[in-house]
Write a protein that holds these residues in place. Structure first.
Motif: not given
Length: 490
Positions: A39-40, A47-48, A97-99, A106-107
């Motif tokens: 949760y940045p 997810h990774d 990149g991360r999933a 974010r969109t």
């Protein structure tokens, strides 16, 4: 004798599993690994994808060993968290990149701008979906805009939802997606066979980076020999909610299931013609077999089991998730406390990405039991909002088949029946998502000739009937409506 065991990959939001089924639907083994959630920033969930692959592979290898080797597996079926998107390099299969997870918001601004430009009616008419960050298309557009590694990949760039990514890694390069998952990207028209030019243009997405759309059952590829010591056919694939609908045997028009996992998702079989909702529900592909499609009407609640996880892990209200049932039973009523769990916005039928959660009606007489009970009650209230919308669209529920981790809670199951005022049917085997994937794979490899005959794999039902005073039901629903109105007015 030909092998009869089915290996199911059930890749969810919080864990990934490999499960071994017999042709009779009995579970012979399961291996599970927890996935890390990132949760940045508020509203962002990632997810990774490399972790998803390595843990899924490890779980599969253990179950194949248990089965006695790759030659003892008739087919693999895959089911997955939907709308989560991965970008990877076609040469290596490694993620770029991360999933970005389905819960990610974010969109929201991008979707809001497209709505303001009057584009939602076009999107809804084509896809059966609403302009919301939940779906994959805007996530892909954001990756292309924001991550240099994605743009730099050029012709080697691949996008896909989780099942697409796993199939690519399992087969060593087969870039496909099944029709049920494709219908959740907002990039395919419900009546189309391929990605839609207008929708690709909306998010500026290159067609060549997207997978080929295929059936949910059939020959979907073969695993690379080196992974499991021999090749295994992949014969079934569907998004988790569609798979659960199949696993609940909802093959007749109007049959309805609700899955209470991280979120809560309700699907009603709508037959071979997609319904166009007038009440902000979603129309989606339930499954596609031999080119023939069956559709569903869907209502999505973003927060269900994740609410209990949050109350346990972050707030400390619960010592363990099952304690919520003990607390709910310890008080006679909610004492006027209502919890609107808009921790990642509100889903259907409100579709408010900006909504935030509230707990209302607190006083010095309120105990943690009242809050825990209010959290459980919110499941039935949210389902009631959806039932009202489904009914207005001409699809009323006569009963509701339920599954998912939360339905082990007997108090919640009875509360659903009480508030919805219909019979609630719970299967003897809760893992209907994995079972649906096993049924698809069993049809795809020829063990069964249709999903209807594969329903022999489904176990019996435990039925809960309504048992509440109608006046109490009305009073509780009135309190919920006031609580939701206050959230929507903020």
């Amino acid at each position: 004798m030909a092998p009869q065991q089915i290996l199911v990959i059930d890749e969810g939001t919080t864990s990934t599993r490999a499960m071994l089924f017999g042709a009779d639907g009995k579970l012979h083994g399961s291996q599970q690994e927890t996935l890390h959630q990132y949760y940045p920033a508020p509203g962002l969930v990632e997810h990774d994808a490399a972790e998803i692959w390595t843990k899924t592979l490890s779980c599969c290898q253990k179950m194949i060993e248990k089965a006695g080797g790759a030659d003892k597996i008739a087919a693999i079926g895959i089911t997955n968290q939907r709308e989560t998107i991965v970008a990877w390099d076609k040469r290596s299969g490694e993620p770029l990149g991360r999933a970005i997870v389905w819960q990610d918001r974010r969109t929201a601004d991008k979707c809001g701008a497209l709505k303001a430009d009057g584009l939602e009616p076009m999107v809804q008419e084509k896809t059966g979906l609403l302009l919301d960050p939940y779906f994959s298309g805007s996530k892909i557009g954001w990756m292309l805009e924001s991550w240099p590694e994605v743009r730099a990949a050029g012709d080697n760039l691949a996008f896909g939802t989780i099942e697409s990514y796993l199939i690519y890694r399992l087969t060593g390069g087969q870039h496909i997606t099944d029709a049920s998952n494709a219908s959740r990207t907002m990039l395919m028209a419900l009546d189309g066979d391929d990605w839609d030019d207008d929708l690709l243009a909306l998010f500026d997405i290159p067609r060549k980076a997207l997978p080929r759309i295929v059936d949910c059952a059939g020959d979907l590829g073969t695993t690379a020999v080196e992974l499991f010591g021999g090749p295994i056919a992949i014969c079934g694939s569907a998004g988790d909610q569609q798979a659960a609908t199949i696993g609940q045997g909802c093959f007749d028009i109007g049959q309805t299931k609700a899955t209470f996992g991280t979120g809560a998702f309700i699907l009603t079989n709508s037959g071979e013609t997609p319904l166009r909702s007038e009440h902000r529900l979603l129309s989606t592909i339930l499954y596609q077999h031999q080119g023939k499609r069956v559709y569903a009407l869907e209502g999505s609640v973003f927060v269900a089991g994740s609410l209990m996880q949050w109350l346990r892990d972050d707030i400390g209200l619960l010592k363990f998730a099952g304690e919520s049932e003990e607390l709910a039973r310890s008080v006679d009523d909610n004492s006027g406390v209502y919890l609107v769990p808009a921790l990642s916005g509100l889903g259907a039928p409100h579709w408010r990405a900006d909504a935030t959660a509230t707990i209302s009606g607190l006083s010095f007489s309120s105990k943690k039991a009242h809050i825990a009970r209010a959290a459980l009650e919110s499941m039935a209230y949210q389902c009631h909002d959806l039932k009202t919308a489904f009914s207005a669209d001409g699809v009323d529920w006569q009963s509701l088949r339920i599954d998912g981790g939360m339905v082990a809670n007997d108090w919640m199951v009875q509360d659903l029946a009480d508030i919805l005022d219909i019979a609630v049917e719970r299967p003897g085997f809760f893992e209907t998502t994995a079972l649906g994937a096993a049924m698809l794979a069993a049809v795809g490899c020829g063990i069964y000739d249709s999903l209807e005959t594969a329903s022999a794999m489904i176990s019996g039902l435990d039925v809960h009937e309504p048992d509440i005073d109608p006046a109490t039901r009305r009073q509780r629903l009135a309190g919920w409506k006031r609580a939701v109105r206050s959230v929507l007015a903020r």
